[in-house]
Scaffold this active site. Structure first.
Site, PDB file in Angstrom:
ATOM      1  N   ARG A  35       0.808  -1.230   0.000  1.00 54.81           N
ATOM      2  CA  ARG A  35       0.000   0.000   0.000  1.00 54.81           C
ATOM      3  C   ARG A  35       0.838   1.276   0.000  1.00 54.81           C
ATOM      4  O   ARG A  35       0.403   2.302  -0.499  1.00 54.81           O
ATOM      5  CB  ARG A  35      -0.960  -0.005   1.189  1.00 54.81           C
ATOM      6  CG  ARG A  35      -2.030  -1.065   1.015  1.00 54.81           C
ATOM      7  CD  ARG A  35      -3.140  -0.895   2.003  1.00 54.81           C
ATOM      8  NE  ARG A  35      -4.178  -1.902   1.803  1.00 54.81           N
ATOM      9  CZ  ARG A  35      -5.207  -2.071   2.615  1.00 54.81           C
ATOM     10  NH1 ARG A  35      -5.346  -1.304   3.666  1.00 54.81           N
ATOM     11  NH2 ARG A  35      -6.107  -2.983   2.359  1.00 54.81           N
ATOM     12  N   ASP A 137     -15.698   9.114  10.010  1.00 56.89           N
ATOM     13  CA  ASP A 137     -14.621   8.138   9.819  1.00 56.89           C
ATOM     14  C   ASP A 137     -13.280   8.863   9.921  1.00 56.89           C
ATOM     15  O   ASP A 137     -13.188  10.063   9.663  1.00 56.89           O
ATOM     16  CB  ASP A 137     -14.742   7.456   8.456  1.00 56.89           C
ATOM     17  CG  ASP A 137     -13.980   6.136   8.416  1.00 56.89           C
ATOM     18  OD1 ASP A 137     -14.622   5.075   8.570  1.00 56.89           O
ATOM     19  OD2 ASP A 137     -12.743   6.152   8.245  1.00 56.89           O
TER      20      ASP A 137
HETATM   21  C1  LIG Z   1     -14.121  -2.226   8.476  1.00 57.11           C
HETATM   22  S1  LIG Z   1     -14.712  -0.562   8.370  1.00 57.11           S
HETATM   23  C2  LIG Z   1     -16.345  -0.750   9.102  1.00 57.11           C
HETATM   24  C3  LIG Z   1     -17.397   0.057   8.365  1.00 57.11           C
HETATM   25  C4  LIG Z   1     -18.831  -0.132   8.867  1.00 57.11           C
HETATM   26  N1  LIG Z   1     -18.993   0.365  10.219  1.00 57.11           N
HETATM   27  C5  LIG Z   1     -19.264  -1.572   8.761  1.00 57.11           C
HETATM   28  O1  LIG Z   1     -19.487  -2.214   9.789  1.00 57.11           O
HETATM   29  O2  LIG Z   1     -19.404  -2.066   7.644  1.00 57.11           O
HETATM   30  C6  LIG Z   1     -13.780   0.208   9.682  1.00 57.11           C
HETATM   31  C7  LIG Z   1     -13.691   1.721   9.540  1.00 57.11           C
HETATM   32  O3  LIG Z   1     -13.181   2.251  10.759  1.00 57.11           O
HETATM   33  C8  LIG Z   1     -12.396   3.382  10.432  1.00 57.11           C
HETATM   34  N2  LIG Z   1     -11.497   3.689  11.550  1.00 57.11           N
HETATM   35  C9  LIG Z   1     -10.375   3.034  11.940  1.00 57.11           C
HETATM   36  N3  LIG Z   1      -9.809   3.634  12.990  1.00 57.11           N
HETATM   37  C10 LIG Z   1     -10.583   4.714  13.293  1.00 57.11           C
HETATM   38  C11 LIG Z   1     -10.494   5.747  14.275  1.00 57.11           C
HETATM   39  N4  LIG Z   1      -9.497   5.798  15.153  1.00 57.11           N
HETATM   40  N5  LIG Z   1     -11.462   6.694  14.248  1.00 57.11           N
HETATM   41  C12 LIG Z   1     -12.477   6.651  13.341  1.00 57.11           C
HETATM   42  N6  LIG Z   1     -12.612   5.702  12.404  1.00 57.11           N
HETATM   43  C13 LIG Z   1     -11.670   4.745  12.378  1.00 57.11           C
HETATM   44  C14 LIG Z   1     -11.656   2.955   9.169  1.00 57.11           C
HETATM   45  O4  LIG Z   1     -11.196   4.077   8.432  1.00 57.11           O
HETATM   46  C15 LIG Z   1     -12.738   2.156   8.429  1.00 57.11           C
HETATM   47  O5  LIG Z   1     -13.424   2.941   7.484  1.00 57.11           O
END
Ligand SMILES: C[S@@+](CC[C@H](N)C(=O)[O-])C[C@H]1O[C@@H](n2cnc3c(N)ncnc32)[C@H](O)[C@@H]1O
Length: 266
Positions: A35, A137
């Site tokens: 990446r 996010d």
């Molecule tokens: C796997 S996705 C889940 C999306 C959705 N909630 C679902 O269940 O399908 C996880 C998301 O968490 C976000 N994320 C990770 N660390 C974070 C943080 N410290 N604060 C806010 N968002 C975060 C990532 O950017 C990603 O878009």
């Protein structure tokens, strides 16, 4: 083929942990390498160790630091993921009393599929009544794409046919194979960047919070901190949904479990 030394991997893991709270385990090394390679090459830096050195010293442009975080987050998501929560939501809306604005927060909204799935349910069940959805996010890239509300048709296979007809526009011409979430829904859903590890931006109190498939990346300490911070925005009778693969056990949180991955204030 570029390589990444042990010390550079340790340095980028430390950096990412500091910025996002997420630990990159050794199993993520190949992913980090693939990446970051493109980003480094775009800067004319062929040596990834050098790229990491500049990054952690804060000597790369700010925009590039944001891109590194975007690249390292895992944004997998889809419409109507974990359908039990949407059933629970429908039932709660049916039992709801009063006409106050109904507010829902998708607290790690990724590219917006979760927030728009919720919007379809609210538009179906509450129609023109007052309701609003906030999506937040860490990653600026996914927040921007969520705002557009444009998805490939393949991603919509879990969207009920009747919702597809009512709430999505099928793309034509250059947009063939894509769907656009209808403006009437997009207008009720607002996306912004927020890091759940840091002080939250000004947000209202919510009836329902979706905090799903993000806690899984955190160790118990930061995980508990995030949940405490998030439920600070949950109304007294409100409901918190977490991912079914995520556990809050042993975190000593002021929550009671109502069903699998469904919580309320204790
Ligand atoms: C796997 S996705 C889940 C999306 C959705 N909630 C679902 O269940 O399908 C996880 C998301 O968490 C976000 N994320 C990770 N660390 C974070 C943080 N410290 N604060 C806010 N968002 C975060 C990532 O950017 C990603 O878009």
């Amino acid at each position: 083929m570029a390589s990444l030394s042990d010390s550079s991997f340790a340095a980028i893991s430390e950096y990412f942990h500091r910025v996002s709270g997420i630990r990159l385990t050794a199993s993520k090394r190949a992913l980090v390498l693939s990446r970051l390679q493109r980003l480094a090459l775009d800067q004319g830096i062929g040596d990834l160790d050098e790229f990491v050195r500049l990054l952690v010293k804060g000597q790369l442009p700010a925009g590039l630091q944001v891109s590194v975080v975007d690249k390292l987050t895992t944004n997998e998501t889809y419409f109507f993921r974990e359908p039990a929560h949407f059933e629970d939501l429908r039932r709660r809306i049916a039992e709801r009393q009063g006409s106050e604005e109904f507010r829902i927060w998708s607290a790690a909204s990724s590219s917006g599929e979760e927030a728009y799935s919720i919007a379809m349910v609210l538009a179906d069940k509450l129609g023109s009544a007052a309701w609003r959805i906030h999506g937040t996010d860490l990653s600026t890239a996914v927040v921007e794409s969520a705002r557009q509300g444009l998805y490939s048709l393949e991603r919509a296979r879990n969207v009920p046919e009747s919702y597809l007809k009512r709430f999505c526009l099928r793309g034509e011409g250059p947009y063939e194979g894509q769907l656009l979430i209808d403006r009437s829904l997009r207008e009720r859903v607002e996306f912004q960047c927020a890091n759940l590890m840091k002080e939250l931006p000004a947000l209202p109190m919510f009836d329902v919070i979706f905090l799903r498939n993000v806690l899984i990346y955190f160790e118990n300490g930061p995980k508990a901190d995030i949940v405490r911070r998030v439920i600070g925005r949950l109304k007294p009778e409100g409901v918190l949904y977490t991912g079914h693969a995520e556990s809050l056990a042993g975190l000593n949180l002021p929550l009671v479990s109502r069903a699998p991955a469904v919580y309320q204030h204790a």
